[in-house]
Enzyme design. Structure first.
Site, PDB file in Angstrom:
ATOM      1  N   ASP A  54     -25.784 -30.503   8.346  1.00 59.90           N
ATOM      2  CA  ASP A  54     -27.038 -30.977   8.953  1.00 59.90           C
ATOM      3  C   ASP A  54     -28.036 -29.843   9.159  1.00 59.90           C
ATOM      4  O   ASP A  54     -28.113 -29.260  10.238  1.00 59.90           O
ATOM      5  CB  ASP A  54     -26.734 -31.675  10.276  1.00 59.90           C
ATOM      6  CG  ASP A  54     -25.878 -32.917  10.069  1.00 59.90           C
ATOM      7  OD1 ASP A  54     -25.797 -33.394   8.917  1.00 59.90           O
ATOM      8  OD2 ASP A  54     -25.283 -33.404  11.052  1.00 59.90           O
TER       9      ASP A  54
ATOM     10  N   GLU B 171     -14.243 -32.148   9.887  1.00 56.45           N
ATOM     11  CA  GLU B 171     -13.863 -30.815  10.406  1.00 56.45           C
ATOM     12  C   GLU B 171     -12.533 -30.831  11.147  1.00 56.45           C
ATOM     13  O   GLU B 171     -11.864 -29.779  11.167  1.00 56.45           O
ATOM     14  CB  GLU B 171     -14.981 -30.287  11.324  1.00 56.45           C
ATOM     15  CG  GLU B 171     -16.271 -29.977  10.586  1.00 56.45           C
ATOM     16  CD  GLU B 171     -17.001 -31.227  10.074  1.00 56.45           C
ATOM     17  OE1 GLU B 171     -16.956 -32.255  10.771  1.00 56.45           O
ATOM     18  OE2 GLU B 171     -17.570 -31.178   8.979  1.00 56.45           O
TER      19      GLU B 171
ATOM     20  N   ASP C 179     -17.383 -37.219   5.103  1.00 56.79           N
ATOM     21  CA  ASP C 179     -18.142 -36.580   6.181  1.00 56.79           C
ATOM     22  C   ASP C 179     -17.269 -36.448   7.429  1.00 56.79           C
ATOM     23  O   ASP C 179     -16.170 -37.015   7.501  1.00 56.79           O
ATOM     24  CB  ASP C 179     -19.392 -37.434   6.467  1.00 56.79           C
ATOM     25  CG  ASP C 179     -20.373 -36.734   7.381  1.00 56.79           C
ATOM     26  OD1 ASP C 179     -20.340 -35.492   7.458  1.00 56.79           O
ATOM     27  OD2 ASP C 179     -21.181 -37.432   8.025  1.00 56.79           O
TER      28      ASP C 179
HETATM   29  C1  GLC Z   1     -23.480 -36.522   9.776  1.00 52.22           C
HETATM   30  C2  GLC Z   1     -23.725 -36.044   8.353  1.00 52.22           C
HETATM   31  C3  GLC Z   1     -25.023 -36.611   7.844  1.00 52.22           C
HETATM   32  C4  GLC Z   1     -24.961 -38.144   7.937  1.00 52.22           C
HETATM   33  C5  GLC Z   1     -24.688 -38.583   9.364  1.00 52.22           C
HETATM   34  C6  GLC Z   1     -24.480 -40.076   9.489  1.00 52.22           C
HETATM   35  O1  GLC Z   1     -24.437 -35.989  10.627  1.00 52.22           O
HETATM   36  O2  GLC Z   1     -23.715 -34.653   8.271  1.00 52.22           O
HETATM   37  O3  GLC Z   1     -25.263 -36.200   6.538  1.00 52.22           O
HETATM   38  O4  GLC Z   1     -26.163 -38.689   7.511  1.00 52.22           O
HETATM   39  O5  GLC Z   1     -23.519 -37.935   9.846  1.00 52.22           O
HETATM   40  O6  GLC Z   1     -23.423 -40.495   8.718  1.00 52.22           O
END
Ligand code: GLC
Length: 766
Positions: free
Chosen positions: A457, A389, A386
């Site tokens: 998200d 980017e 995650d």
């Molecule tokens: C980011 C991710 C999401 C995750 C959050 C906490 O917003 O896109 O899926 O739950 O971080 O890790």
């Protein structure tokens, strides 16, 4: 600002099968990769020529003819006519039908470092693709930016999102072509949005005008060529195709176990549970919280005993904290991104102040890959990448930050892909012949080789659910077959109706994963009242019934690049109605099922059925295609239609993919006027042994003219887990008349017949 438009050709040379063409402004090089793929790269200075996406080499020969006006490359399938004064690149079919031509005025040009290509726009031209992009299926009249961004709360109009796939397919006059602009700088695509219908254009903030042109006729063939060039996914772990339950966050091992037990108690099938960021010690990657996840191995062993796999999140940010292993090692070995003076770059993410691994270096990728033993040791086999980017709380990061030999703006769009690559290559090694499941938020073309993606998200409202489907369909055109969205919507609380509806769509999403943001209502199937739980359960059960079909679909993706979720524009390219905003979210799931997403507040929906005949899955009712119908769409019955002649293998309901089930492979065949073949594929679902021939593959032919169904001999050395085949005929109107096994007649039965699966050839006459 200096503007330079490509001028007249000064020299033409064949240098080791690269056609090199010089003008005063620049040097253009042309390679043939295959009869349907030609690469053109125009640059002002000879620099690096690396690609993160492309894995093929050009063909060893290049043949062309040259006259005073032009150079012509004809591969037999694709013709590139290069105009010499001025230098312009124009692509045609072998029969001289124009596929795509430079705008003759502006062609390729530079303004400062910006490099742009203006191309002719045909009156009826449509554009599809570009991966994770909002907007319509037909991108005509829209413009887009590629700049991988952390965009929580994005809307169905936001751009850019998290991923970059600078590849689109153009459609006009019944012809198709594809164009992949392989440039990782911030890039721009304008499909006639701002040019008074005169031109389309694309370009980037820097780098070369480096593109691959695809001239195959047919969208599916272009996808096949594009994924030949940039790679295809491997077979996914079968367990990752089951139901996945996630939340930010289950706060302790006890809570995760409780969720697992509830699934089993409620008899709702599921395979995967997740730990979001709170399983870590102060968000330090590769650590476990010593209180709440005190004994990770014991915890995961319990999950495994219940038939669950655990996926844990990893973010790139490494907390600045002397004494923390990954920090210390990264500092000692200089593994982190730096400013040009060597100072380490710092930005804040979950753990507070962080450094960022330089995934563009092989040694860093190896180090990162090895660190996963902290997770694989206790038994994790799924790895969720995650914030890559990379995110610095949604902001850009300074242009001066260096990754490998590059500055941030040159390669930002590939950072997530390089992290996914490091994760995949590392965990694949550690897991020793078992398939890791890798999921990434940021991506660039070619990421399909390493990882699945999800769309980030999203939010719990209907328009987002429909957007999610368009994103998945568009990613499918862009080489990404293994994709998903947060079912239920990440932010906000879905209504029970939306949850039920979205879950029913999840059945037909390549990754079926329910996820929710911190502070939102719990999303698990039992949180919506008994009646809704029953609907959700039934839908999840159907996903498990469909797994043999879905897995065979992944085999197709692995072989050809064709995605599981297919916009109708792939198979019905010349049908204007599939681009209608009303129907543009519809898709084929695999070869045979047409799915119409429906908002949670609508209980009837207009569904467009393309040419041919279709059966409603739930009722068996038959419809003539080529028109829209009004379909009932109660929450219990998402409109799903089966193509006449379809062959769909199913199994009985199991609680997780490790369960053996009843050993019966149910082969469903729906009557149709045209012959059809389905390739059934199976393997152990967990290892790479399939690459050594340990798989089970057989073709099923349905031939209405001969009135036969034939199951061919099995290929591969894997012993199917199904001991019997049960043939179920739909819409035939009459019973099985003859049955032969290995050429010997046996007594036929009605329209449902069971055979032993070890039989070599089964022939059914009806
Ligand atoms: C980011 C991710 C999401 C995750 C959050 C906490 O917003 O896109 O899926 O739950 O971080 O890790």
């Amino acid at each position: 600002m200096q503007t330079e438009i490509l001028g007249n050709v000064q020299s033409v040379n064949n240098q080791h099968n690269v056609l090199v063409i010089k003008t005063i402004e620049a040097e253009a090089r042309v390679w043939v990769y295959s009869p349907t793929i030609i690469r053109v790269s125009v640059s002002r200075q000879k620099g690096r020529d690396t690609s993160f996406a492309v894995i093929q080499n050009p063909a060893p020969q290049i043949a062309y003819t040259e006259s005073r006006e032009e150079i012509v490359l004809n591969t037999g399938s694709l013709k590139l006519r290069i105009n010499k004064s001025p230098l312009r690149f124009n692509f045609y079919t072998a029969n001289d039908e124009a596929l795509s031509e430079d705008d003759q005025r502006f062609g390729v040009n530079w303004q400062g470092e910006w490099v742009i290509n203006y191309r002719k726009l045909y009156p009826d031209e449509k554009f599809i693709g570009l991966g994770e992009k909002t907007g319509n299926l037909d991108r005509r009249g829209s413009s887009y930016v590629n700049w991988n961004s952390d965009v929580p709360n994005h809307t169905p109009e936001s751009d850019p999102l998290y991923q970059t796939f600078p590849f689109f397919i153009g459609l006009h006059g019944g012809l198709t072509y594809g164009l992949f602009f392989d440039n990782t700088h911030k890039s721009y695509f304008d499909f006639g949005a701002t040019t008074d219908e005169q031109m389309s254009w694309f370009g980037a903030d820097g780098g070369d005008m480096n593109y691959y042109f695809f001239g195959a006729q047919g969208v599916a063939k272009i996808i096949e060529d594009y994924t030949w060039l940039t790679g295809r996914m491997e077979m996914p772990p079968l367990w990752s195709l089951g139901y996945q339950q996630c939340r930010w966050s289950y706060m302790s091992a006890a809570e995760v176990l409780d969720i697992a037990e509830t699934f089993r108690r409620e008899k709702i099938p599921a395979d995967v549970l997740y730990c979001d960021i709170d399983y870590m010690d102060e968000y330090k990657i590769f650590t476990w919280n010593k209180e709440t996840f005190a004994d990770p191995k014991a915890f995961i062993d319990k999950l495994k005993a219940m038939g669950f796999h655990l996926v844990t999140i990893v973010d790139p940010g490494i907390k600045v904290e002397p004494g923390y292993k990954e920090y210390d090692e990264g500092i000692a070995e200089n593994y982190f991104a730096v400013y040009p003076n060597g100072e380490k770059y710092v930005a804040s993410v979950w753990p507070g102040r962080c450094h960022f691994p330089d995934f563009f270096r092989e040694d860093v990728r190896e180090w990162w890959g090895k660190a996963f033993t902290a997770l694989t040791g206790p038994g994790v086999d799924g790895f969720w990448n995650d914030m890559n980017e990379p995110a610095a709380w949604g902001h850009n990061i300074p242009w001066l930050v260096k990754f490998g030999d590059y500055y941030m703006p040159e390669v930002r769009n590939a950072y997530g892909m390089q992290m996914a690559k490091a994760t995949y290559e590392g965990t694949k090694k550690i897991l020793n012949n078992l398939r890791p499941f890798v999921l990434t938020r940021a991506a660039y073309s070619g990421t399909q080789r390493y990882s699945a993606v999800w769309t980030g998200d999203n939010s719990a409202y209907d328009a987002h659910m429909l957007l999610g489907q368009r994103l998945v369909n568009s990613l499918g055109i862009s080489g990404m077959a293994f994709t998903g969205v947060d079912i239920g919507g990440f932010s906000l609380d879905p209504t029970p109706e939306l949850m039920v509806r979205w879950n029913s769509l999840g059945v037909y999403t390549p990754i079926f994963r329910n996820h929710a943001m911190q502070g939102t209502r719990y999303r698990e199937p039992w949180c919506w009242g008994k009646e809704n739980e029953a609907i959700i359960k039934k839908d999840i059960e159907f996903r498990y019934r469909l797994l043999p079909y879905i897995y065979s679909g992944y085999y197709q993706a692995q072989q050809t690049g064709l995605p599981l979720s297919r916009t109708l524009a792939i198979d019905y390219t010349n049908d204007e109605d599939v681009f209608d905003e009303k129907y543009q979210n519809q898709f084929l799931f695999g070869d045979a099922m047409l799915v119409a997403p429906v908002e949670s507040t609508r209980f009837t929906e207009d569904v467009y059925l393309p040419e041919g005949e279709w059966y409603r899955l739930s009722t068996g009712e038959k419809f003539e295609g080529g028109k829209a119908i009004r379909a009932d769409a109660p929450l219990t019955d998402l409109p799903v239609f089966i193509k006449a002649g379809a062959i769909i293998p199913m199994q009985n309901v199991i609680q997780n993919t490790r369960e053996k089930g009843d050993g019966v492979l149910e082969l469903n065949v729906w009557y149709g006027d045209t012959a059809n073949t389905f390739t059934y594929y199976e393997d152990d679902g967990i290892s790479y042994n399939y690459q050594k021939g340990v798989y089970y593959k057989r073709k099923v032919h349905f031939d209405p003219a001969k009135k036969t169904i034939r199951l061919t001999e099995v290929e591969g050395s894997f012993a199917s887990k199904y001991t019997q085949v049960k043939l179920v005929l739909h819409g035939f109107g009459h019973n099985i008349k003859t049955a032969k096994v290995n050429g010997m007649s046996i007594a036929p039965s009605a329209n449902t017949t069971v055979f032993n699966n070890d039989i070599k050839i089964i022939d059914i006459g009806f």
